[in-house]
Structure formats: structure tokens, C-alpha cells
Design an enzyme around this catalytic site. Sequence first.
Site, PDB file in Angstrom:
ATOM      1  N   LYS A  79      -3.362 -21.637 -18.843  1.00  0.00           N
ATOM      2  CA  LYS A  79      -4.376 -20.683 -18.395  1.00  0.00           C
ATOM      3  C   LYS A  79      -4.935 -21.198 -17.078  1.00  0.00           C
ATOM      4  O   LYS A  79      -4.887 -22.403 -16.809  1.00  0.00           O
ATOM      5  CB  LYS A  79      -5.504 -20.603 -19.438  1.00  0.00           C
ATOM      6  CG  LYS A  79      -6.363 -19.371 -19.335  1.00  0.00           C
ATOM      7  CD  LYS A  79      -5.864 -18.242 -20.208  1.00  0.00           C
ATOM      8  CE  LYS A  79      -6.754 -17.021 -20.051  1.00  0.00           C
ATOM      9  NZ  LYS A  79      -6.339 -15.923 -20.919  1.00  0.00           N
ATOM     10  N   GLY A 180     -17.829  -4.501 -26.263  1.00  0.00           N
ATOM     11  CA  GLY A 180     -17.107  -4.557 -25.002  1.00  0.00           C
ATOM     12  C   GLY A 180     -16.116  -3.411 -24.882  1.00  0.00           C
ATOM     13  O   GLY A 180     -15.133  -3.355 -25.619  1.00  0.00           O
ATOM     14  N   VAL A 181     -16.425  -2.480 -23.981  1.00  0.00           N
ATOM     15  CA  VAL A 181     -15.479  -1.380 -23.751  1.00  0.00           C
ATOM     16  C   VAL A 181     -14.921  -1.486 -22.329  1.00  0.00           C
ATOM     17  O   VAL A 181     -15.077  -0.595 -21.504  1.00  0.00           O
ATOM     18  CB  VAL A 181     -16.095   0.022 -24.024  1.00  0.00           C
ATOM     19  CG1 VAL A 181     -15.918   0.407 -25.470  1.00  0.00           C
ATOM     20  CG2 VAL A 181     -17.558   0.107 -23.617  1.00  0.00           C
ATOM     21  N   GLY A 182     -14.275  -2.628 -22.093  1.00  0.00           N
ATOM     22  CA  GLY A 182     -13.565  -2.841 -20.831  1.00  0.00           C
ATOM     23  C   GLY A 182     -12.132  -2.362 -20.985  1.00  0.00           C
ATOM     24  O   GLY A 182     -11.863  -1.383 -21.691  1.00  0.00           O
ATOM     25  N   LYS A 183     -11.206  -3.097 -20.385  1.00  0.00           N
ATOM     26  CA  LYS A 183      -9.806  -2.645 -20.366  1.00  0.00           C
ATOM     27  C   LYS A 183      -9.259  -2.446 -21.785  1.00  0.00           C
ATOM     28  O   LYS A 183      -8.656  -1.430 -22.087  1.00  0.00           O
ATOM     29  CB  LYS A 183      -8.946  -3.661 -19.598  1.00  0.00           C
ATOM     30  CG  LYS A 183      -9.321  -3.760 -18.117  1.00  0.00           C
ATOM     31  CD  LYS A 183      -8.287  -4.525 -17.317  1.00  0.00           C
ATOM     32  CE  LYS A 183      -8.270  -6.009 -17.541  1.00  0.00           C
ATOM     33  NZ  LYS A 183      -9.368  -6.743 -16.871  1.00  0.00           N
ATOM     34  N   VAL A 184      -9.472  -3.425 -22.655  1.00  0.00           N
ATOM     35  CA  VAL A 184      -8.916  -3.316 -24.012  1.00  0.00           C
ATOM     36  C   VAL A 184      -9.826  -2.487 -24.923  1.00  0.00           C
ATOM     37  O   VAL A 184      -9.370  -1.562 -25.604  1.00  0.00           O
ATOM     38  CB  VAL A 184      -8.704  -4.717 -24.639  1.00  0.00           C
ATOM     39  CG1 VAL A 184      -8.097  -4.577 -26.038  1.00  0.00           C
ATOM     40  CG2 VAL A 184      -7.826  -5.580 -23.764  1.00  0.00           C
ATOM     41  N   GLY A 185     -11.125  -2.847 -24.953  1.00  0.00           N
ATOM     42  CA  GLY A 185     -12.060  -2.192 -25.872  1.00  0.00           C
ATOM     43  C   GLY A 185     -12.103  -0.686 -25.668  1.00  0.00           C
ATOM     44  O   GLY A 185     -12.182   0.083 -26.632  1.00  0.00           O
TER      45      GLY A 185
HETATM   46  P1  NAD Z   1     -12.700  -6.592 -19.410  1.00  0.00           P
HETATM   47  O1  NAD Z   1     -13.377  -7.518 -18.458  1.00  0.00           O
HETATM   48  O2  NAD Z   1     -11.969  -5.420 -18.860  1.00  0.00           O
HETATM   49  O3  NAD Z   1     -13.761  -6.021 -20.466  1.00  0.00           O
HETATM   50  C1  NAD Z   1     -14.746  -6.784 -21.065  1.00  0.00           C
HETATM   51  C2  NAD Z   1     -15.938  -5.869 -21.322  1.00  0.00           C
HETATM   52  O4  NAD Z   1     -16.894  -6.600 -22.087  1.00  0.00           O
HETATM   53  C3  NAD Z   1     -16.638  -5.412 -20.044  1.00  0.00           C
HETATM   54  O5  NAD Z   1     -16.881  -4.020 -20.098  1.00  0.00           O
HETATM   55  C4  NAD Z   1     -17.950  -6.198 -20.059  1.00  0.00           C
HETATM   56  O6  NAD Z   1     -19.029  -5.515 -19.452  1.00  0.00           O
HETATM   57  C5  NAD Z   1     -18.167  -6.373 -21.542  1.00  0.00           C
HETATM   58  N1  NAD Z   1     -19.038  -7.500 -21.876  1.00  0.00           N
HETATM   59  C6  NAD Z   1     -19.089  -8.735 -21.318  1.00  0.00           C
HETATM   60  N2  NAD Z   1     -20.009  -9.492 -21.936  1.00  0.00           N
HETATM   61  C7  NAD Z   1     -20.538  -8.721 -22.916  1.00  0.00           C
HETATM   62  C8  NAD Z   1     -21.531  -8.939 -23.894  1.00  0.00           C
HETATM   63  N3  NAD Z   1     -22.168 -10.117 -24.001  1.00  0.00           N
HETATM   64  N4  NAD Z   1     -21.839  -7.934 -24.732  1.00  0.00           N
HETATM   65  C9  NAD Z   1     -21.204  -6.743 -24.643  1.00  0.00           C
HETATM   66  N5  NAD Z   1     -20.248  -6.472 -23.734  1.00  0.00           N
HETATM   67  C10 NAD Z   1     -19.923  -7.453 -22.884  1.00  0.00           C
HETATM   68  O7  NAD Z   1     -11.740  -7.513 -20.297  1.00  0.00           O
HETATM   69  P2  NAD Z   1     -10.525  -7.059 -21.221  1.00  0.00           P
HETATM   70  O8  NAD Z   1      -9.257  -7.217 -20.476  1.00  0.00           O
HETATM   71  O9  NAD Z   1     -10.846  -5.754 -21.881  1.00  0.00           O
HETATM   72  O10 NAD Z   1     -10.548  -8.217 -22.304  1.00  0.00           O
HETATM   73  C11 NAD Z   1     -11.514  -8.235 -23.332  1.00  0.00           C
HETATM   74  C12 NAD Z   1     -11.335  -9.505 -24.146  1.00  0.00           C
HETATM   75  O11 NAD Z   1     -10.031  -9.523 -24.710  1.00  0.00           O
HETATM   76  C13 NAD Z   1     -11.454 -10.795 -23.358  1.00  0.00           C
HETATM   77  O12 NAD Z   1     -12.021 -11.799 -24.155  1.00  0.00           O
HETATM   78  C14 NAD Z   1     -10.031 -11.140 -23.026  1.00  0.00           C
HETATM   79  O13 NAD Z   1      -9.850 -12.531 -22.814  1.00  0.00           O
HETATM   80  C15 NAD Z   1      -9.333 -10.687 -24.278  1.00  0.00           C
HETATM   81  N6  NAD Z   1      -7.927 -10.368 -24.103  1.00  0.00           N
HETATM   82  C16 NAD Z   1      -7.542  -9.450 -23.196  1.00  0.00           C
HETATM   83  C17 NAD Z   1      -6.205  -9.158 -23.051  1.00  0.00           C
HETATM   84  C18 NAD Z   1      -5.716  -8.133 -22.063  1.00  0.00           C
HETATM   85  O14 NAD Z   1      -4.526  -7.832 -22.086  1.00  0.00           O
HETATM   86  N7  NAD Z   1      -6.556  -7.556 -21.244  1.00  0.00           N
HETATM   87  C19 NAD Z   1      -5.249  -9.804 -23.855  1.00  0.00           C
HETATM   88  C20 NAD Z   1      -5.676 -10.729 -24.800  1.00  0.00           C
HETATM   89  C21 NAD Z   1      -7.027 -11.004 -24.910  1.00  0.00           C
END
Ligand code: NAD
Length: 355
Positions: A79, A180-185
Amino acid sequence: AAGVLSRESGHEQVVFCHEPRSGLRAIIAIYSTALGPALGGTRFYPYACEEDALADVLELSKGMAYKNAIAGLDLGGGKAVIIGDPERDKSEMLLRAFGRFVQSLAGRYITACDIGTFSADMDVVARESSYVTGRSTELGGAGDSAVLTAHGVLLGMRAAGEQVWGRWGAPWQRRIGIQGVGKVGFRLARTLAEEGATVIVHDVDQRALDRARAEIPGVQIAPDLDALLTADLDVFAPCAMGGVLDERTVSRLSARVVCGAANNQLADETVAKLLDDRGILYAPDYVVNAGGVIQVADEIGGFDLVRATKRADRIYDVTREIFRRGAADRVRPDVAAARIAEARMADLAAVRTVH
Ligand code: NAD
């Protein structure tokens, strides 16, 4: 200092990267190359200090080794973290400087996207390094890994639901809380809501909430984490940062299943037992969130979404197998998962030293 840390933590290699002109400060950690090159994303995050960044990258790279091992990939775990605010500090110069460091490791480490980095950034890093995945689909890359990450988490949820309730049941009977409703959520929430489940979300970013409200049918918004945890939930899906589950949050949780995308969801090693004591089934994070790394790993041989999706479909079987092994060996699922991953790393490391 890096050598000492590396020895104590079990990592093979830890590289501190400084490039003053671009302002790059990054750390690349390789936990293991026992199964192959160490693949894991680059997190771009405003860490308060270098120590915090180091602690994060050591933990995350170890998690990647376990994730890649249990996903059946011929890849080790690594990483990278870039210290800084991605909105302010990201530049072509900085990303290319980072790419030079990735290239200098000659393929021992392969990078990808993580929090704060996107396919367009990997396209820039790839101008300096051959060891980059998660590039844009137009350039032959795997694109946004959230696609198969969300897919895998859904499969893990189904396997966990079947374990707890005997069957996953009709979607409209299920109540899912997503932090968390980012990329995955966001993808997870939208798919579940479209299937008819009740979806309650919480995010600290108002823009993420506005998008969820606009694009996810019937989504409910919890004003804070406590409101989400104590809502009447079947499943809690952590999809924000790591460490959300601790003594306080576990005691408030109403859900019977924890299954989400975030890496390192448990604040420390005592939390798995707390969940177990409360009768909450924990689907180990690195098992169910492996869809993303499966997606980007496919890029190494020329990306094919159909092939990668088939491989990610196995997350359902692997999650079931972990629950089965856990029950048979009378251990928690996190212990069963770690045993399987460690055995594969140890066995193949031994075989791969034979000429
Ligand atoms: P992202 O940055 O797109 O989304 C994260 C979301 O969480 C954002 O909307 C952010 O505002 C929100 N957030 C941050 N802190 C917060 C809190 N304290 N309370 C509520 N919301 C909060 O990231 P992502 O790509 O969606 O990844 C989400 C998680 O999944 C991360 O931990 C990442 O390491 C893990 N993950 C992602 C992938 C991937 O393919 N993207 C793969 C494996 C694991």
C-alpha cells in the site's frame, strides 16, 4: 528507522519518498511478496503527522496481503500513502514524482486507487511507471474499482444474511445502514434501494448526502453515526474510514450483521470478540471488499470486466466457506479468515522457493 519498523511489524520493505519540488511526501509499504508482486492502492490523505501515515500504511499493506491471499490472487500485499490534502496538494508534478518512486521498486509494488485518488490520477502516475493499475478504461485500465467492490460486498452480505437468518430473504424485508456514501457506499446504497431494501445512510460530507438524496430512491439520512447505529438495522455496512467499530459503537449497534467495504473496520483486536459476544456476525472486511483489487488485478493481463466479475462472484463462496470453517473449528470468522490467508501465504512461499 524504516528498517526497524519493518522488522518489528513483519513488513518486507518500507520506503519513505520525499521530492521537495513537488512537495511529495509519501510512504510505500510492502508487507509480503510471498504470492507475487505487492498490489495495493495509494491513499492521498491529510494525515496530521508522518507517524499517523506510517501506522496507516503498515496496517493497510498487511490487510492487502491477507485480502489478496484469500481472494486467490497471485499477488502480495502493499500500500502507499501520500501525505497531503488531495484537493489542495495534488498536481501532475507530485503524481509523476510518486510514479518515479513506484517505478524505482521495479515491480515489487504495483499501485492502484484508494481514498483520495482516482483513475485519472493513476493515468498520470502511469506516465512514469509501468506498475500501475486502476487506470481509465479509455486507456485500457480497469477504471473505478468501486464497481466490483460494491458487487463483492453485496455478495458477502447475502452470505452473512443466510448464515444468520437461514436465507437472505426478500430485499424489502431488509434494513441496511451504510456509513459513507462515497464511491463504494453510494453504489451499494443505490443497488440495495433499487432492489427494495430500506437504506439509511450517514456521511460527513454534505455533497455526498445531497447526491444520495437526489439519486437513491427512498434513501433515509441519519444525522450522525449514533443515529445510524441505533436505527432498527439488519445490516451495518461501514464504507467510510477504518476503525469505526470500537467498544462504544459496538454497544450501540442494532444490526445482526456487519458487512461493508471499509478497510480495517475493527479499531483493535478486541473488537471482534465484542461483536461475537453480542451475537453480531462480522463478515471480515478484507474478504468481502476484495472485489476492487480483483478488478484492478485483472488489468495486469489486459482488462476484461466479464472475467473480473466472474472472479469477484467467488466472494460469495469464500465468505460462506469462512463461516463454515469458523463453525467447524469453533472460532470467529475473522480468525477463520486469517488462518486461511496465512496458510496460503506460508504454503506457497515455501513452494515458490523450490527451484
Ligand atoms: P470514498 O472516499 O469515495 O468515500 C468515502 C466516503 O466516506 C466519503 O463520502 C466521505 O465523506 C465519507 N466519510 C469519511 N469519514 C466519514 C465519517 N467519519 N463518517 C461518515 N462518513 C465519512 O472512498 P471509497 O472508495 O468509497 O472507499 C470507502 C472505504 O472502502 C474505504 O475505507 C476504502 O479503503 C474501502 N475500500 C474501497 C475500495 C474501492 O474499490 N474503492 C476497495 C476496498 C476497500
